[in-house]
Write a protein that holds these residues in place. Structure first.
Motif, short mmCIF file in Angstrom:
data_model
loop_
_atom_site.label_atom_id
_atom_site.label_comp_id
_atom_site.label_asym_id
_atom_site.label_seq_id
_atom_site.Cartn_x
_atom_site.Cartn_y
_atom_site.Cartn_z
N PHE A 156 6.02 -7.77 2.59
CA PHE A 156 6.93 -7.37 1.51
C PHE A 156 6.97 -8.42 0.40
O PHE A 156 7.46 -8.13 -0.70
N TYR A 157 6.50 -9.65 0.68
CA TYR A 157 6.48 -10.67 -0.35
C TYR A 157 5.47 -10.35 -1.47
O TYR A 157 5.56 -10.92 -2.55
N MET A 158 4.52 -9.46 -1.20
CA MET A 158 3.49 -9.12 -2.17
C MET A 158 3.77 -7.75 -2.77
O MET A 158 4.11 -6.79 -2.07
N ARG A 159 3.64 -7.64 -4.09
CA ARG A 159 3.80 -6.38 -4.82
C ARG A 159 2.42 -5.86 -5.21
O ARG A 159 1.65 -6.58 -5.86
N VAL A 160 2.11 -4.65 -4.84
CA VAL A 160 0.81 -4.04 -5.12
C VAL A 160 0.97 -3.09 -6.30
O VAL A 160 1.76 -2.14 -6.26
N LEU A 161 0.26 -3.37 -7.39
CA LEU A 161 0.31 -2.54 -8.58
C LEU A 161 -0.59 -1.32 -8.42
O LEU A 161 -1.39 -1.22 -7.47
N SER A 162 -0.46 -0.43 -9.39
CA SER A 162 -1.25 0.81 -9.32
C SER A 162 -2.74 0.56 -9.47
O SER A 162 -3.56 1.32 -8.96
N ASN A 163 -3.12 -0.51 -10.15
CA ASN A 163 -4.54 -0.83 -10.31
C ASN A 163 -5.09 -1.66 -9.16
O ASN A 163 -6.22 -2.12 -9.21
N GLY A 164 -4.27 -1.91 -8.15
CA GLY A 164 -4.72 -2.65 -6.97
C GLY A 164 -4.43 -4.13 -7.00
O GLY A 164 -4.67 -4.83 -6.00
#
Length: 646
Positions: free
Chosen positions: A139-147
């Motif tokens: 959960f510490y990492m945020r994944v954007l729509s572009n990966g």
């Protein structure tokens, strides 16, 4: 009813400007009240506020915002002072990086958190909830729509609460937060991903995040509103650090050299103010830090100078505690150790028990045996039972295991060495491996006591030595007369327990026997005290003019000197059992040889001293008459006197 007339734009701007000026004035007054306890430091920040150009609207808003944060922090402190969970003072037992205590933090700790940032523990076993879910470090990492992946640096997990929080919103919220991440925290692991996405896109989070980043930048560049006050605080802190370093160095110096700290007064630059203040004054002659400190004291700009006897005692206790902890750590590392106990009354006639631990120091190279003095203990019950309980209490307070004792050494008192109810017997009942060894030096002293007490001549000899010391020591004037004649060793008093004093006393008299006799004769001439004159004359013309007394001085000097050398070696820290046995065997051999050849050698030395003193080197023979012969001689002498008178 006519409608209310609206103000023009000019009047609105004038009202707003006036309101802003009143607001700034109010906040300045509040700031003065807040920083009143800081004396000159508070005035510095107020003067800084006066220099701000209030015509600049942006700067004014910045000042208002910063002072508002200060007032808000002060209000938070005042509110939290009434609660049981107030975080008013630094508590070393509380982790300030835990979000559960952030509601009670003041501005100082908040700045510390912002400057250092949140801390994460990645290798943590997260507990399961009722649904079998738990928090994950993913959960510490945020994944954007572009990966792409971005670190959520603002996300903080509390292992004590098993919840996650927003670092920025938790610290900088200005009103009740709409999101639980800024208030109570979230533990809904099933929907956490959605709530995190919703929170990081909210306006509230972006404002708090910007505030946090700006504060961190200002702290790193030292551009906060209280820049001047922070500089003064840092200078003051650095000054006190340097002062304390010098004070601690002085305490260590006096403690290492076993010197007294205090004198008859505790004032600087005055006579008889003691070694501690004298040493501090000497440092101040060359050191600018202490010179500045003395100026602050003289100008009465500081009330706490850390030079009083209370601070000295506190520093001594702190240093002693650190040394004691280091010793205990060495003993624990060695595991096995021996105990040495001895009791003696102090000046107030209270029994003091000395606790000494002997162990192998494996922390240094080369490894060697060390003895460490740990403490004194007041003892009320001096029986074997009472002393043994005191020993157990000491070991418990030091967190040492009594089962690891491999040796015990005491004097030859019955309460210590008693084979039935002594301390050594009680300890052996608990720990059979605690081998008991009586004090060899004390045994040697007991032999000397028996030697001195078994002979009337020995008692008379040591009594005369003590009388010579007493005649001069009871008066300063007499002692000065003695010092006019002698230029070497001073006379020493005898002690019934410390036999080393005997050799010092005999050595001083033997090396200066002629000068001491002259001093006694001088005392007879000038003294107005009849008893003192009689005693001094008796010693000068009696013992110090007797060849037998001079020979006793030579013999006892040889015997005591040899015994004292062995006694010193037996008391050394690195003495081993086999070496001690060899020393005692050598002492026995010395006595055997001295019995055969020592007397002749002593007579030769005594004759040299007697000739120099113009004393006839012969023994005075005392006749022992029978009662009948004594009566006949007395009767004949009386008849002779009668015939002479006739």
């Amino acid at each position: 009813m006519s409608p209310k007339k609206q103000d023009s734009g000019f009047k609105k701007r004038e009202k707003k400007k006036k309101q802003d000026e009143e607001d700034v004035h109010l906040r300045k007054s509040m700031a003065k009240w807040i920083f009143k306890k800081h004396d000159n430091l508070g005035n510095a920040i107020v003067e800084n506020l006066d220099n701000i150009n209030e015509a600049n609207e942006e700067n004014t808003n910045c000042v208002n915002e910063e002072i508002g944060d200060i007032i808000e922090s002060e209000n938070e402190i005042n509110i939290n002072e009434k609660s049981d969970n107030a975080f008013n003072e630094p508590n070393l037992d509380v982790d300030i990086y835990d979000p559960r205590v952030w509601d009670g933090l003041d501005a100082k700790f908040r700045d510390l958190l912002v400057e250092n940032g949140p801390k994460r523990e990645l290798n943590v076993e997260y507990p399961l909830d009722k649904l079998g879910r738990h928090f994950s470090s993913n959960f510490y990492m945020r994944v954007l729509s572009n990966g792409e992946k971005h670190d959520r640096k603002w996300l903080v997990y509390s292992k004590h609460l098993d919840k996650v929080f927003c670092f920025c919103c938790k610290l900088f919220k200005t009103m009740p937060s709409r999101s639980l991440l800024g208030s109570e925290g979230i533990c809904d692991w099933k929907h956490l991903s959605e709530k995190l996405t919703q929170h990081e896109n909210s306006k509230e989070h972006l404002i708090n995040l910007r505030t946090c980043v700006e504060l961190r930048i200002r702290l790193s560049k030292n551009q906060t509103i209280d820049k001047e006050i922070q500089e003064l605080i840092k200078q003051d802190t650095q000054h006190w650090k340097q002062v304390m370093l010098r004070i601690v160095a002085a305490v260590k110096c006096l403690a290492i050299h076993n010197l007294a700290f205090r004198g008859t007064n505790e004032r600087l630059n005055e006579d008889a103010n003691g070694n501690f203040l004298g040493l501090i004054e000497m440092i101040g002659e060359f050191d600018p830090v202490m010179q500045h400190h003395f100026r602050l004291i003289q100008d009465k700009k500081i009330h706490y100078h850390y030079l009083s006897h209370k601070i000295q005692n506190e520093l001594i206790q702190i240093l002693a505690s650190k040394v004691k902890d280091a010793i205990i750590e060495i003993i624990r590392e060695a595991k096995y150790y021996s105990v040495i106990l001895d009791c003696t009354p102090d000046a107030s006639h209270q029994e003091q028990m000395t606790v000494i631990i002997r162990c192998v120091d494996v922390s240094n190279t080369p490894i060697k045996v060390e003895e460490y003095f740990l403490e004194y203990r007041n003892v009320v019950d001096t029986s074997g039972f009472g002393l043994f309980n005191e020993l157990k209490s000491v070991l418990t307070s030091l967190s040492l295991n009594i089962d690891n004792i491999r040796g015990q050494g005491y004097d030859n008192g019955s309460n210590m060495k008693g084979k039935n109810i002594g301390v050594q017997r009680r300890l052996l009942d608990i720990n059979p491996r605690a081998f008991y060894m009586p004090c060899a030096s004390h045994c040697l002293n007991l032999i000397l006591c028996e030697m001195a007490n078994s002979s009337i001549k020995a008692k008379s000899f040591f009594g005369a030595c003590q009388c010579i010391y007493t005649v001069f020591a009871n008066s300063t004037k007499r002692w000065n007369i003695l010092l006019d004649y002698i230029d070497g060793l001073t006379l020493k008093s005898l002690s019934t327990t410390r036999w080393e004093s005997h050799i010092e006393s005999v050595k001083a008299i033997l090396s200066q026997v002629s000068q001491i006799r002259e001093a006694l004769l001088k005392l007879v001439e000038i003294s107005d005290d009849a008893k003192l004159s009689r005693d001094a004359e008796s010693l000068a013309l009696g013992e110090l003019s007797n060849f037998e007394f001079i020979l006793s001085l030579v013999i006892w000097h040889d015997v005591l000197l040899r015994i004292n050398v062995v006694s010193k070696k037996l008391q050394s820290e690195d003495m081993c059992l086999d070496v001690a046995v060899k020393q005692l065997e050598g002492l026995i051999s010395f006595f055997e040889n001295y019995r055969l050849n020592g007397l002749n050698s002593a007579i030769i030395d005594a004759k040299k001293i007697a000739i120099d003193m113009e004393i006839e080197p012969v023994f005075v023979k005392k006749r022992k008459l029978s009662r009948k012969r004594h009566f006949d001689e007395t009767f004949n002498s009386r008849q002779c006197s009668f015939s002479i008178e006739e």
